[in-house]
Write an enzyme that holds these catalytic residues in place. Structure first.
Site, PDB file in Angstrom:
ATOM      1  N   ASP A   1       6.524  -4.328  -4.611  1.00 28.98           N
ATOM      2  CA  ASP A   1       7.310  -4.486  -3.575  1.00 28.98           C
ATOM      3  C   ASP A   1       6.595  -5.588  -2.976  1.00 28.98           C
ATOM      4  OD1 ASP A   1       9.061  -4.296  -1.730  1.00 28.98           O
ATOM      5  OD2 ASP A   1       7.981  -2.643  -0.569  1.00 28.98           O
TER       6      ASP A   1
ATOM      7  N   ASN B   1       3.877  -6.885   3.078  1.00 29.45           N
ATOM      8  CA  ASN B   1       2.805  -6.090   2.281  1.00 29.45           C
ATOM      9  C   ASN B   1       1.531  -6.896   1.936  1.00 29.45           C
ATOM     10  OD1 ASN B   1       4.024  -3.621   2.383  1.00 29.45           O
ATOM     11  ND2 ASN B   1       5.230  -3.734   0.517  1.00 29.45           N
TER      12      ASN B   1
ATOM     13  N   ASP C   1      -0.141  -1.386   0.450  1.00 26.46           N
ATOM     14  CA  ASP C   1       0.997  -0.339   0.223  1.00 26.46           C
ATOM     15  C   ASP C   1       1.414  -0.772  -1.154  1.00 26.46           C
ATOM     16  OD1 ASP C   1       2.915   1.141   0.454  1.00 26.46           O
ATOM     17  OD2 ASP C   1       4.198   0.034   1.807  1.00 26.46           O
TER      18      ASP C   1
END
Length: 329
Positions: free
Chosen positions: A203, A208, A220
């Site tokens: 992701d 992030n 994350d």
């Protein structure tokens, strides 16, 4: 709402502080909810110490084994002095903790700003760091964590939306359109051939990544899974202009190739992965709709207007799927 998930939605500030203090920390009572919906994440102030970040895991999303695989990946990266925010361990080496009905982990607080994805130097450094991350990610596979594939992100998502959420006035158009999208995605995968699956962040968008000390710090890893390397690269491309994206991509890959060899065949997967992300995002909102936080924070979802715009976006994406892949300059 299942009985198993109710305690997660009813997580109180007192429960958060009690969980953190169960590990021997002394809170000063300050608690700040951070921007997270899949899990619950809080900054917890400590007495005469830097605050910690406490992450409480959503029940039913990951098994303990899958969470620990994510943690182990972060530890491997940190051991190679890569700028990632890994969970904290207690004296016994544990990083996943239980408190009542909750599972949680603790992280050091790490400040920073978002990377400037229009800056060639930032793109080069992002590629450089991701090349190092993927070099570690390719050393061995995840055993418990899943693969990013057409079934879970595509077919399963479409089935849920078509069955329970799309308005009847759009169902026929949605069903026909998504059948064409799946065919296009499958063709992209055939064009790419047998590309390698490695452990990736999963992701890797700007939210992030924290730019600090002239380096990208990756946070994350909750979506870490097995996927082609391009999954962590394509989200760094911004704008709709093809030439601009190819220039951005070339900067990223130049940095990436300093440590890992990028397989150009994976460029066939950029729009396929983008399409799967779009399908999965709507299904993610749908699956979480019983969580009171979702109607509150996403009030535009599941309206006639939302689904009409979603179908239009998917039609545009079908055109993108049919275009030649990006090229390295």
């Amino acid at each position: 709402m299942s009985d198993n998930s109710k305690p997660f939605y009813q997580l109180t500030p007192d429960a958060v502080i009690d969980a953190v203090e169960s590990l021997g920390y002394l809170s000063d009572g300050r608690i700040l909810a951070l921007n997270s919906y899949e899990n619950r994440v809080y900054q917890v102030g400590l007495d005469e110490r830097e605050p910690l970040i406490a992450k409480f895991y959503r029940p039913g999303r990951w098994t303990d084994a899958q969470i620990l695989e994510e943690h182990q990946f972060c530890f491997e990266l940190a051991e190679q002095e890569l700028p990632v925010v890994a969970p904290l361990c207690n004296k016994q080496g544990d990083s996943l903790f239980h408190f009542g009905a909750y599972r949680f982990s603790l992280y050091p607080r790490r400040g920073g700003r978002a990377p400037e994805l229009g800056d060639p130097d930032h793109l080069y450094r992002l590629g450089h760091t991701l090349g190092r991350i993927h070099l570690v990610g390719a050393m061995h596979p995840f055993k418990a964590r899943p693969v990013l594939d057409i079934q879970s992100y595509g077919r399963d998502s479409i089935e849920l939306i078509a069955r329970d959420f799309i308005p009847s006035s759009l169902r026929e158009a949605y069903t026909s359109l998504t059948a064409d999208l799946l065919a296009g995605i499958e063709q992209c995968y055939r064009d790419a051939g047998n590309v390698r699956q490695i452990r990736v962040h999963g992701d890797c968008h700007g939210g992030n990544i924290l730019w600090r000390d002239d380096l990208p710090n990756f946070v994350d890893f909750d979506d870490a899974r097995m996927a082609p390397a391009i999954q962590d690269l394509w989200m760094l491309l911004t704008g709709d202009d093809r030439q601009q994206q190819q220039l951005q991509l070339s900067e990223v890959i130049e940095g990436y190739n300093e440590f890992a060899d990028f397989d150009p065949r994976e460029l066939h997967l950029v729009e396929a992965l983008r399409t799967l992300r779009m399908l999965n995002y709507s299904a993610w909102l749908a699956r979480r709709w019983e969580d009171p936080a979702f109607p509150h924070n996403f009030p535009w979802f599941n309206t006639e207007r939302y689904w009409g715009e979603h179908v239009l976006q998917l039609r545009e994406q079908l055109s993108a799927l049919r275009e030649p892949p990006l090229q390295l300059l």
